[in-house]
Design an enzyme around this catalytic site. Sequence first.
Site, PDB file in Angstrom:
ATOM      1  N   ALA A  64       0.864  -1.181   0.000  1.00  0.00           N
ATOM      2  CA  ALA A  64       0.000   0.000   0.000  1.00  0.00           C
ATOM      3  C   ALA A  64       0.902   1.232   0.000  1.00  0.00           C
ATOM      4  CB  ALA A  64      -0.869  -0.003   1.249  1.00  0.00           C
ATOM      5  N   GLY A 107       0.672  -5.193   0.748  1.00  0.00           N
ATOM      6  CA  GLY A 107      -0.464  -5.259  -0.185  1.00  0.00           C
ATOM      7  C   GLY A 107      -0.077  -5.871  -1.515  1.00  0.00           C
ATOM      8  N   GLU A 110      -0.414  -9.523  -0.954  1.00  0.00           N
ATOM      9  CA  GLU A 110      -1.859  -9.790  -0.816  1.00  0.00           C
ATOM     10  C   GLU A 110      -2.532  -9.804  -2.198  1.00  0.00           C
ATOM     11  OE1 GLU A 110      -3.091  -8.009   3.488  1.00  0.00           O
ATOM     12  OE2 GLU A 110      -2.093  -6.611   2.113  1.00  0.00           O
ATOM     13  N   GLU A 130       4.464  -5.494   7.287  1.00  0.00           N
ATOM     14  CA  GLU A 130       3.627  -4.476   7.922  1.00  0.00           C
ATOM     15  C   GLU A 130       3.977  -4.233   9.403  1.00  0.00           C
ATOM     16  OE1 GLU A 130       0.983  -5.942   4.502  1.00  0.00           O
ATOM     17  OE2 GLU A 130       2.511  -6.754   5.825  1.00  0.00           O
TER      18      GLU A 130
HETATM   19  N1  T1G Z   1       4.657   3.412  -0.036  1.00  0.00           N
HETATM   20  C1  T1G Z   1       5.131   4.640  -0.347  1.00  0.00           C
HETATM   21  N2  T1G Z   1       6.431   4.920  -0.663  1.00  0.00           N
HETATM   22  C2  T1G Z   1       7.269   3.880  -0.673  1.00  0.00           C
HETATM   23  C3  T1G Z   1       6.852   2.560  -0.359  1.00  0.00           C
HETATM   24  C4  T1G Z   1       5.473   2.340  -0.043  1.00  0.00           C
HETATM   25  N3  T1G Z   1       5.004   1.135   0.258  1.00  0.00           N
HETATM   26  N4  T1G Z   1       7.930   1.753  -0.449  1.00  0.00           N
HETATM   27  C5  T1G Z   1       8.968   2.554  -0.811  1.00  0.00           C
HETATM   28  N5  T1G Z   1       8.572   3.815  -0.944  1.00  0.00           N
HETATM   29  C6  T1G Z   1       9.402   4.960  -1.356  1.00  0.00           C
HETATM   30  C7  T1G Z   1      10.544   5.253  -0.387  1.00  0.00           C
HETATM   31  O1  T1G Z   1      10.134   6.104   0.635  1.00  0.00           O
HETATM   32  C8  T1G Z   1      11.570   5.916  -1.304  1.00  0.00           C
HETATM   33  O2  T1G Z   1      11.163   7.259  -1.487  1.00  0.00           O
HETATM   34  C9  T1G Z   1      11.369   5.184  -2.628  1.00  0.00           C
HETATM   35  O3  T1G Z   1      10.053   4.607  -2.561  1.00  0.00           O
HETATM   36  C10 T1G Z   1      12.358   4.087  -2.859  1.00  0.00           C
HETATM   37  O4  T1G Z   1      12.336   3.244  -1.724  1.00  0.00           O
HETATM   38  C11 T1G Z   1      -2.533  -3.316   2.684  1.00  0.00           C
HETATM   39  C12 T1G Z   1      -1.275  -1.866   4.657  1.00  0.00           C
HETATM   40  C13 T1G Z   1      10.387  -2.104  -1.715  1.00  0.00           C
HETATM   41  C14 T1G Z   1      12.326  -3.088  -0.614  1.00  0.00           C
HETATM   42  O5  T1G Z   1       6.534  -2.045   4.036  1.00  0.00           O
HETATM   43  O6  T1G Z   1      10.687  -2.178   1.906  1.00  0.00           O
HETATM   44  O7  T1G Z   1       0.932  -2.878   2.232  1.00  0.00           O
HETATM   45  O8  T1G Z   1      13.119   8.345  -0.461  1.00  0.00           O
HETATM   46  O9  T1G Z   1      14.717   3.692  -0.995  1.00  0.00           O
HETATM   47  O10 T1G Z   1      16.000   0.338  -1.241  1.00  0.00           O
HETATM   48  O11 T1G Z   1      -1.717  -4.928   4.084  1.00  0.00           O
HETATM   49  O12 T1G Z   1      11.172   0.385  -0.330  1.00  0.00           O
HETATM   50  O13 T1G Z   1      13.015   8.067  -2.918  1.00  0.00           O
HETATM   51  O14 T1G Z   1      11.427   9.652  -1.767  1.00  0.00           O
HETATM   52  O15 T1G Z   1      13.355   1.845   0.069  1.00  0.00           O
HETATM   53  O16 T1G Z   1      15.071  -0.253  -3.528  1.00  0.00           O
HETATM   54  C15 T1G Z   1       4.028  -2.676   3.180  1.00  0.00           C
HETATM   55  C16 T1G Z   1       8.232  -0.851   2.044  1.00  0.00           C
HETATM   56  C17 T1G Z   1       3.217  -1.418   3.126  1.00  0.00           C
HETATM   57  C18 T1G Z   1       7.532  -2.126   1.883  1.00  0.00           C
HETATM   58  C19 T1G Z   1      12.608  -1.110  -2.109  1.00  0.00           C
HETATM   59  N6  T1G Z   1       5.191  -2.529   2.346  1.00  0.00           N
HETATM   60  N7  T1G Z   1       9.272  -0.623   1.064  1.00  0.00           N
HETATM   61  O17 T1G Z   1      13.770  -0.764  -1.443  1.00  0.00           O
HETATM   62  O18 T1G Z   1      14.120   1.634  -2.307  1.00  0.00           O
HETATM   63  S1  T1G Z   1       1.813  -1.552   4.190  1.00  0.00           S
HETATM   64  C20 T1G Z   1       6.384  -2.221   2.861  1.00  0.00           C
HETATM   65  C21 T1G Z   1      10.448  -1.306   1.119  1.00  0.00           C
HETATM   66  C22 T1G Z   1       0.724  -2.539   3.328  1.00  0.00           C
HETATM   67  C23 T1G Z   1      -1.317  -3.878   3.271  1.00  0.00           C
HETATM   68  C24 T1G Z   1      -0.495  -2.948   4.090  1.00  0.00           C
HETATM   69  C25 T1G Z   1      11.492  -0.872   0.132  1.00  0.00           C
HETATM   70  C26 T1G Z   1      11.650  -1.815  -1.075  1.00  0.00           C
HETATM   71  P1  T1G Z   1      12.233   8.390  -1.670  1.00  0.00           P
HETATM   72  P2  T1G Z   1      13.701   2.620  -1.125  1.00  0.00           P
HETATM   73  P3  T1G Z   1      14.844   0.221  -2.166  1.00  0.00           P
END
Ligand code: T1G
Length: 708
Positions: A64, A107, A110, A130
């Site tokens: 998400a 997500g 999911e 999450e």
């Molecule tokens: N939402 C918004 N921005 C995100 C994002 C996300 N999920 N993931 C990364 N970014 C932004 C980050 O802030 C950065 O921005 C840029 O993308 C590059 O990220 C419904 C509720 C995928 C392994 O927890 O683990 O789904 O600094 O530097 O090293 O049940 O990003 O460039 O402005 O980390 O290549 C669950 C989070 C969400 C995964 C890539 N998902 N992301 O790593 O790049 S909750 C997560 C990561 C959810 C559902 C629930 C990593 C990555 P900027 P980066 P990277």
Amino acid sequence: MSNNLLEVSRDGEIAVIVINNPPVNALSPGVPEGIAEAIESIAQDSQVKAVVLMGAGKTFVAGADIKEFGKITSGQRSRPGLGQLLAKLEDSRKPVVAAIHGSAFGGGLELAMAAHYRVASPTAQVGQPEVKLGIIPGAGGTQRLPRLAGVAKAVEMCAEGNPIKASDALEFGIADRLIDGDLRAGAVQFAREISAKPAPQTRARSEKLGTPDQNVAIFAAARENARSKQRGMNAPLAAIDAVEAATTMPFEQGCEYEQKRFMECLFSEQSKGLIHVFFGEREVAKIPDVPKDTPILPVGNVAVVGAGTMGGGIAMVFANAGIPVLLKEVDQPALDRGLANITKNYDTSVSKGRLTQRSAGERLALIQPTLSFDDFDDVDMVVEAVFEGMELKKQVFAELDRVCKPGAILASNTSTLNVDEIASATSRPEFVIGTHFFSPANVMRLLEIVRGRGTSKEVIATCMQLSKKLGKVGVLVGNCMGFVGNRMFGPYRREAQFLVEEGAQIEAVDQVLFDFGMAMGPLATGDLAGLDVGWRIRKEYRHLQNPGVRQPFAEDKLCELGRFGQKTGAGWYKYDGRRRASSDPAVAALLREWSAQAGIPQREISSEEIVDRCIYALVNEGARILEQGYALRATDIDIIYLYGYGFPSYRGGPMWYADRVGLDRVCDRICEFHRQFGALWEPAPLLKQLASQGKTFSEFQTERGAAA
Ligand code: T1G
Ligand code: NAD
């Protein structure tokens, strides 16, 4: 059909939906809606027999859009109905194949599990991270994952939040095939193969949900693990409850239960703190005046001077990253001691199964011991880790300036000394920088990168990028005494000593901060790092102390008795052969005696006072560091305290914690301490200003960022 967030095309009878929302294809507003629309229009197209769903760019869907959570908790927007989209996807009579590369997280997984089949490239990873954001899966992840991977694997993935490799996803039934080479082509081929088969719905499966007898042990072990490994965090326990609901409730009811727990977590303080940390970890890498395209210097081989506590660990950090290291000591016995420690550390990792014997051998082979500077003429970077003395460090840097090639980075691991003065011993201050690792260097993730007056942007950019390669979180700080982390840690540990001098129990001070969430209490931390380290520094700076201001005496007196902590078997606590701590009544008695001699009245001290004096001492000094510009942002201070000092991540860091308490309340309490304890508690001007304006450190940071 397409909108600017996704594209639908055809490959014969297979429709291919490509999500294109860089950088990580998050399910931002418009993406779920676009997928739903595409599935609907494909349903009407009799030519289409099956669908492939994939992501453009470097990854499938990373979850998400975390940036949207703040809008939900502030009521600006309602929670996106991902659940409905996933049900629609699962109900599609044309089989949907999710094709995963990069990361399918949250997500994203999911979404893939609501598809009927999943294929993945061998380098892909899938996960439900999450809980690292203080929430739980909120779109059926806790209900579909146990149906696909079994209860034990699902509860581990949802409660711990760590990703698994594609090969494990295949083994546990999350993925149906791994695709080498062109993923799209392989996925379309797979879709063709299954297009005539029924579209299996994950939600309808139950064969892997186990029996109550089998599951009771799994959930008990998971809860115990969460309570010890993720101490103080609520989301892991909520995730376990939700996966358990999948084994006791029908699918839809399980999803409702998951939803309820998800919203509970989303609106929690812990989640706000952890989301602050998520973006903070990424923000600290951005240096306003060092643009992204600043040239990076090569760091293909390095040298480390000093193979003591820190030098040995630092050499391992580089070797672990595959970078050859020259390791220099003053004499053979010291070199042998250093190498023996390194070998012992690698043997421990092998015995604990964290490393194979082969890779331990490969890493050790990258560390080349030496007693001379002769071989230094070819290294790209040197990290100096000799005793903490200015004269010795300047001697070493003068020697490095003589032997190292032009363009080599000269870094010091000093924990307190003036980097500009060290640089003044060379003819190339633009190549001198502080790289302050934390003990044990091969374990602690924080790297304070200290910018000197002359340090060039190329050297800063190179070290910031290098920190990532070394598996560290690099934070740029200014050159003041103790930099950021240690400068704040001084007042924090000062208050801990004052509290026991005024009558608090040693164990009580440590337990209260431990219960607050610190990885270890302040006094026990002193014993771990060595009370003599601070003692030597206090003696070095005694001349700077203001005679009228109260100074703690307890640790100096313990050191005068040779009680340096774990390294001498006794400090605040006494230690057995395996460094296990136990209370030492002798210290409590000595403290009573010393306090009586110092005329300090003894009193009962509340836990609240212990927390406020220690944590607000951090915040007050942090505010000074911020206003003096030695830290770029309050967030940088928070990240330093999470990765270097064991501050609880779910509290977001000391500055975020203060913002959440309210700077007016924090300032009032500090003013109270100022009245009670004097000048040491002078409120930082920035804190007073923000408190009077009803503002936060985060707002100050945004304003300063905008002004930069
Ligand atoms: N939402 C918004 N921005 C995100 C994002 C996300 N999920 N993931 C990364 N970014 C932004 C980050 O802030 C950065 O921005 C840029 O993308 C590059 O990220 C419904 C509720 C995928 C392994 O927890 O683990 O789904 O600094 O530097 O090293 O049940 O990003 O460039 O402005 O980390 O290549 C669950 C989070 C969400 C995964 C890539 N998902 N992301 O790593 O790049 S909750 C997560 C990561 C959810 C559902 C629930 C990593 C990555 P900027 P980066 P990277
Ligand atoms: P240490 O006493 O364990 O090791 C210092 C080593 O430097 C010794 O082995 C000594 O033989 C060697 N040495 C001295 N002069 C040398 C020379 N001219 N050439 C080569 N080797 C030489 O000290 P340490 O705890 O590893 O601290 C090293 C540096 O790291 C200090 O600046 C300290 O402030 C800093 N630091 C220490 C910690 C910590 O927790 N110990 C944490 C961060 C930073």
